[in-house]
Scaffold this active site. Structure first.
Site, short mmCIF file in Angstrom:
data_model
loop_
_atom_site.label_atom_id
_atom_site.label_comp_id
_atom_site.label_asym_id
_atom_site.label_seq_id
_atom_site.Cartn_x
_atom_site.Cartn_y
_atom_site.Cartn_z
CB SER A 75 -0.88 0.02 1.24
OG SER A 75 -1.53 1.27 1.34
CE1 TYR A 98 -3.79 -2.23 4.93
CE2 TYR A 98 -3.06 0.01 4.51
CZ TYR A 98 -3.56 -1.19 4.06
OH TYR A 98 -3.81 -1.36 2.71
P1 NAP Z 1 -11.28 -5.71 1.00
O1 NAP Z 1 -12.32 -5.38 0.00
O2 NAP Z 1 -11.51 -5.37 2.43
O3 NAP Z 1 -10.93 -7.27 0.85
C1 NAP Z 1 -10.00 -7.86 1.74
C2 NAP Z 1 -9.86 -9.33 1.41
O4 NAP Z 1 -8.94 -9.90 2.36
C3 NAP Z 1 -11.18 -10.07 1.55
O5 NAP Z 1 -11.28 -11.05 0.56
C4 NAP Z 1 -11.05 -10.72 2.93
O6 NAP Z 1 -11.78 -11.92 3.05
C5 NAP Z 1 -9.56 -11.03 2.95
N1 NAP Z 1 -9.13 -11.25 4.34
C6 NAP Z 1 -9.04 -10.35 5.34
N2 NAP Z 1 -8.69 -10.95 6.49
C7 NAP Z 1 -8.57 -12.27 6.21
C8 NAP Z 1 -8.25 -13.42 6.98
N3 NAP Z 1 -8.00 -13.35 8.31
N4 NAP Z 1 -8.20 -14.63 6.37
C9 NAP Z 1 -8.49 -14.73 5.04
N5 NAP Z 1 -8.80 -13.69 4.27
C10 NAP Z 1 -8.85 -12.46 4.85
O7 NAP Z 1 -9.89 -5.00 0.63
P2 NAP Z 1 -9.26 -4.56 -0.78
O8 NAP Z 1 -9.38 -3.09 -0.86
O9 NAP Z 1 -9.73 -5.42 -1.89
O10 NAP Z 1 -7.72 -4.89 -0.45
C11 NAP Z 1 -6.97 -5.90 -1.10
C12 NAP Z 1 -5.49 -5.62 -0.82
O11 NAP Z 1 -5.17 -4.31 -1.33
C13 NAP Z 1 -5.16 -5.55 0.69
O12 NAP Z 1 -3.90 -6.13 0.92
C14 NAP Z 1 -5.14 -4.07 0.97
O13 NAP Z 1 -4.33 -3.78 2.09
C15 NAP Z 1 -4.56 -3.54 -0.31
N6 NAP Z 1 -4.82 -2.14 -0.56
C16 NAP Z 1 -6.08 -1.65 -0.62
C17 NAP Z 1 -6.27 -0.29 -0.85
C18 NAP Z 1 -7.63 0.33 -0.94
O14 NAP Z 1 -7.73 1.58 -1.00
N7 NAP Z 1 -8.72 -0.42 -0.98
C19 NAP Z 1 -5.16 0.56 -1.00
C20 NAP Z 1 -3.89 0.02 -0.94
C21 NAP Z 1 -3.73 -1.33 -0.72
P3 NAP Z 1 -13.08 -12.09 3.99
O15 NAP Z 1 -14.23 -12.14 3.03
O16 NAP Z 1 -12.87 -13.38 4.69
O17 NAP Z 1 -13.14 -10.92 4.94
#
Ligand code: NAP
Length: 225
Positions: A135, A148
């Site tokens: 991130s 985070y």
């Molecule tokens: P999201 O919509 O919240 O999805 C997170 C995913 O991680 C979900 O599939 C969730 O599954 C899974 N997860 C979380 N905790 C878990 C656990 N204990 N065991 C198994 N699975 C787990 O987030 P996103 O925005 O798509 O983020 C994806 C990646 O991009 C992350 O690494 C995040 O840090 C990174 N990122 C996001 C942003 C942003 O602005 N959105 C920016 C920079 C980086 P469940 O269905 O089980 O909860």
């Protein structure tokens, strides 16, 4: 057939990655906690490519170790995408040690554990791509998200160290650092979305399938539009 292992595909960026890989004909193993969303994605993609779900709680070291061992025994993946992540927003004074540990576990320890489990098979075949999702908040800092940001900065150090260990192995790794992506995770952050999950997914799929392995060790920052 190309096989990719993707964590966190139930929604957001991980779901977009899985869909984009399926469109390229890549078989998938989706690693995550059981949910209606994950089952539906599996059913939706099953007509196009082979899709399995590996049930795993990435916050629990024992669960990740068991999944890693099972995956390494049964499959030789071409691509591992450590995408799953979690943020628990709180000021540093209000962040408990447990909340710190949970975020470090999912965001940093689980990618290390899955990489360690799958790397021997990739090395034997002298091929493979390991893509970690970090991130931008790790490089610029993020109020109310210190654990985070620290976990994601750790992922950069992990990826760069791994890249050096992979020199001349045929396996490569890199880390993608998105800015604000329009997903559930961004809600409540106070940041406006600057890109879609599909923008991040297409960058990751390019590096998983098309880009030269010479990108080994790259840190790909995406500030958005
Ligand atoms: P999201 O919509 O919240 O999805 C997170 C995913 O991680 C979900 O599939 C969730 O599954 C899974 N997860 C979380 N905790 C878990 C656990 N204990 N065991 C198994 N699975 C787990 O987030 P996103 O925005 O798509 O983020 C994806 C990646 O991009 C992350 O690494 C995040 O840090 C990174 N990122 C996001 C942003 C942003 O602005 N959105 C920016 C920079 C980086 P469940 O269905 O089980 O909860």
């Amino acid at each position: 057939m190309t096989l990719a292992i993707v964590t966190g595909a139930s929604r957001g960026i991980g779901r977009a990655i899985a869909c984009a890989l399926a469109r390229r004909g890549v078989d998938l193993i989706l690693v995550g906690r059981p949910s209606a969303e994950l089952s539906k994605l599996q059913a939706d993609l099953a007509g196009t490519v082979r899709v399995c779900v590996e049930t795993c709680d990435l916050a629990a070291a024992s669960s990740v170790a068991a999944s890693g061992a099972r995956l390494a025994n049964e499959h030789a993946p071409d691509v591992l995408i450590n995408n799953a992540g979690v943020v628990e927003r709180a000021a540093i004074e209000d962040t408990t040690a447990e909340a710190w540990d949970r975020q470090l576990a999912v965001n940093l320890r689980a990618p290390f554990q899955l990489t360690r489990a799958l790397l021997p098979g990739m090395r034997r075949r002298r091929q493979g791509r390991i893509i970690n999702v970090g991130s931008i908040s790790s490089t610029v800092g993020s109020p109310r998200a210190a654990a985070y940001a620290a976990s994601k900065w750790g992922l950069v150090g992990f990826t760069k160290s791994l890249a050096q260990e992979l020199s001349d192995s045929g396996v490569s790794t890199l880390v993608v650092l998105p800015g604000s992506v329009d997903t559930e995770m961004l809600a409540g952050s106070g940041f406006a979305p600057r890109m879609t999950a599909e923008d991040v997914a297409s960058t990751i799929v390019f590096h998983a399938l098309d880009a030269p392995a010479a990108h080994n060790g790259a840190v790909i920052e995406m500030f958005g539009t």
